[in-house]
Scaffold this active site. Structure first.
Site, PDB file in Angstrom:
ATOM      1  CD  GLU A   1      -9.466  -5.313  -7.987  1.00  0.00           C
ATOM      2  OE1 GLU A   1     -10.020  -4.341  -7.907  1.00  0.00           O
ATOM      3  OE2 GLU A   1      -9.738  -5.777  -6.799  1.00  0.00           O
TER       4      GLU A   1
ATOM      5  CG  ASN B   1      -9.693  -0.119  -4.909  1.00  0.00           C
ATOM      6  OD1 ASN B   1      -9.487   0.784  -5.532  1.00  0.00           O
ATOM      7  ND2 ASN B   1      -8.802  -1.143  -4.901  1.00  0.00           N
ATOM      8  CD1 TRP B   2     -14.294   3.984  -1.885  1.00  0.00           C
ATOM      9  CD2 TRP B   2     -15.093   5.856  -3.283  1.00  0.00           C
ATOM     10  NE1 TRP B   2     -14.442   5.039  -1.785  1.00  0.00           N
ATOM     11  CE2 TRP B   2     -15.328   5.806  -2.196  1.00  0.00           C
ATOM     12  CE3 TRP B   2     -15.682   6.682  -4.615  1.00  0.00           C
ATOM     13  CZ2 TRP B   2     -15.713   7.537  -2.141  1.00  0.00           C
ATOM     14  CZ3 TRP B   2     -16.193   7.905  -4.098  1.00  0.00           C
ATOM     15  CH2 TRP B   2     -16.311   7.870  -2.995  1.00  0.00           C
ATOM     16  CE  LYS B   3     -11.718  -3.470  -5.000  1.00  0.00           C
ATOM     17  NZ  LYS B   3     -11.491  -4.920  -4.808  1.00  0.00           N
TER      18      LYS B   3
ATOM     19  CB  SER C   1     -11.437  -9.836   4.057  1.00  0.00           C
ATOM     20  OG  SER C   1     -11.396 -10.149   2.711  1.00  0.00           O
TER      21      SER C   1
ATOM     22  N   GLY D   1     -11.089  -9.076  -1.082  1.00  0.00           N
ATOM     23  CA  GLY D   1     -12.531  -9.202  -1.520  1.00  0.00           C
ATOM     24  C   GLY D   1     -13.344 -10.805  -1.655  1.00  0.00           C
TER      25      GLY D   1
ATOM     26  CG  HIS E   1      -5.293  -3.180  -6.630  1.00  0.00           C
ATOM     27  ND1 HIS E   1      -6.342  -4.271  -7.047  1.00  0.00           N
ATOM     28  CD2 HIS E   1      -5.787  -2.454  -5.172  1.00  0.00           C
ATOM     29  CE1 HIS E   1      -7.227  -4.272  -6.486  1.00  0.00           C
ATOM     30  NE2 HIS E   1      -6.797  -3.479  -4.763  1.00  0.00           N
TER      31      HIS E   1
ATOM     32  CD  GLU F   1      -4.236  -3.723  -1.028  1.00  0.00           C
ATOM     33  OE1 GLU F   1      -5.466  -3.913  -0.627  1.00  0.00           O
ATOM     34  OE2 GLU F   1      -4.712  -4.384  -3.029  1.00  0.00           O
TER      35      GLU F   1
ATOM     36  N   GLY G   1     -11.285  -2.410   0.204  1.00  0.00           N
ATOM     37  CA  GLY G   1     -12.154  -2.554  -0.684  1.00  0.00           C
ATOM     38  C   GLY G   1     -13.306  -2.037  -0.417  1.00  0.00           C
ATOM     39  N   GLY G   2     -14.359  -3.148  -0.176  1.00  0.00           N
ATOM     40  CA  GLY G   2     -15.521  -3.586  -0.282  1.00  0.00           C
ATOM     41  C   GLY G   2     -16.257  -2.264   1.015  1.00  0.00           C
TER      42      GLY G   2
HETATM   43  C1  PEP Z   1      -8.471  -3.991  -2.432  1.00  0.00           C
HETATM   44  O1  PEP Z   1      -9.257  -4.080  -3.458  1.00  0.00           O
HETATM   45  O2  PEP Z   1      -7.509  -3.567  -2.193  1.00  0.00           O
HETATM   46  C2  PEP Z   1      -8.859  -4.505  -1.262  1.00  0.00           C
HETATM   47  C3  PEP Z   1      -8.307  -5.260  -0.183  1.00  0.00           C
HETATM   48  O3  PEP Z   1     -10.307  -5.200  -1.428  1.00  0.00           O
HETATM   49  P1  PEP Z   1     -11.579  -6.094  -0.384  1.00  0.00           P
HETATM   50  O4  PEP Z   1     -10.845  -4.570   1.365  1.00  0.00           O
HETATM   51  O5  PEP Z   1     -12.682  -5.864  -0.344  1.00  0.00           O
HETATM   52  O6  PEP Z   1     -10.484  -7.023  -0.056  1.00  0.00           O
END
Ligand code: PEP
Length: 257
Positions: free
Chosen positions: A102, A14-16, A216, A176, A100, A170, A237-238
């Site tokens: 967010e 997920n690039w956000k 993470s 994040g 998600h 999640e 994510g990141g």
């Molecule tokens: C996400 O945005 O779904 C996520 C899991 O982010 P991260 O891996 O950065 O925690």
């Protein structure tokens, strides 16, 4: 299944709100080269909506999944700034994220919205990836199972069980933050979800629904998490913004290194 007979771990990124069309093209063209043939369907990439047309071109002819981070539940109408599942499908997408954390916390998305989006995405022949998870406060007060089961039941209220569906567990406190759930915590929550899926749709269909873990995930924690029986893949994510780390997570999770 891998050649070793183990399940193939899905790696979804997920690039956000990151990457422009040029960066999207470069990353995805390289991914097509790097992703092992026969395993490309174990990848799914979620670029920003305005980069989806570029993604369609870059991934043409590959088996790599891709799609939007959000969709509206109506096909068209006076919803300024929104994108419908129909349009996302029209570009050729295969998957869409729903709910998600967010979207839920920053944009007020409810379980009822999620249910409508799941139905809209499935009706277009795409795979919804329903995201759910508890906050730190909810975990600390022992409400994790109650929260995720409510998100599951209400988010899947209008699901079509004859069509494909993915889930992503999640925990909000792990997204994040660099604080990853322990393999036991991830497995335990995902087992609760699986048990409920069994009750909803029966053992055979429940077993075929991939449950991803997100929060993470990094190259150095992927292998241990992937060894958990209820972890079928990751929503990243990141670490998924850098192609090299996505590939390291894939190889670690699938014991290919
Ligand atoms: C996400 O945005 O779904 C996520 C899991 O982010 P991260 O891996 O950065 O925690």
């Amino acid at each position: 299944m891998t050649s070793m007979g183990q399940k193939e771990i899905i790696c979804a990124a997920n690039w956000k709100m990151n990457k422009n069309p040029q960066e999207t093209e470069k990353y995805l063209k390289e991914l097509v080269q790097l992703a092992p043939s026969g395993s490309q369907a174990s990848f799914a990439i979620f670029p920003p909506a305005l980069c989806l047309a570029t993604a369609a071109q870059a991934l043409k002819g590959s088996q790599i999944g891709w799609g939007a981070q959000n969709t509206h539940f109506e096909n068209s109408g006076a919803f300024t700034g929104e994108n419908s599942a129909e349009v996302v499908k029209g570009l050729g997408a295969t998957h869409c994220l729903v709910g998600h954390s967010e979207r839920r916390s920053l944009f007020g998305e409810t379980n009822e919205d999620c249910a409508k989006k799941v139905a809209a995405i499935q009706s277009q022949g795409m795979i919804p990836v329903l995201c759910l998870g508890e906050s730190l406060e909810q975990r600390e007060s022992g409400e994790t199972n109650q929260v995720i089961l409510k998100q599951l039941r209400e988010g899947l209220k209008s699901v079509d069980w004859s069509k494909a569906l993915w889930l992503a567990y999640e925990p909000v406190w792990a997204i994040g933050t660099g604080k990853v759930a322990t393999p036991d915590q991830a497995n335990e929550a995902q087992a609760v979800l699986r048990k409920e899926l069994v009750a909803m749709v029966g053992a055979e269909k429940a077993a075929a629904i991939p449950i991803l873990y997100g929060g993470s995930v990094k190259p150095d924690n992927a292998r241990e998490l992937a060894q958990q029986p209820e972890v079928d893949g990751f929503l990243i994510g990141g670490a998924g913004l850098v192609l090299e780390s996505l590939m390291k997570i894939y190889t670690a999770a699938n014991n290919k290194s």
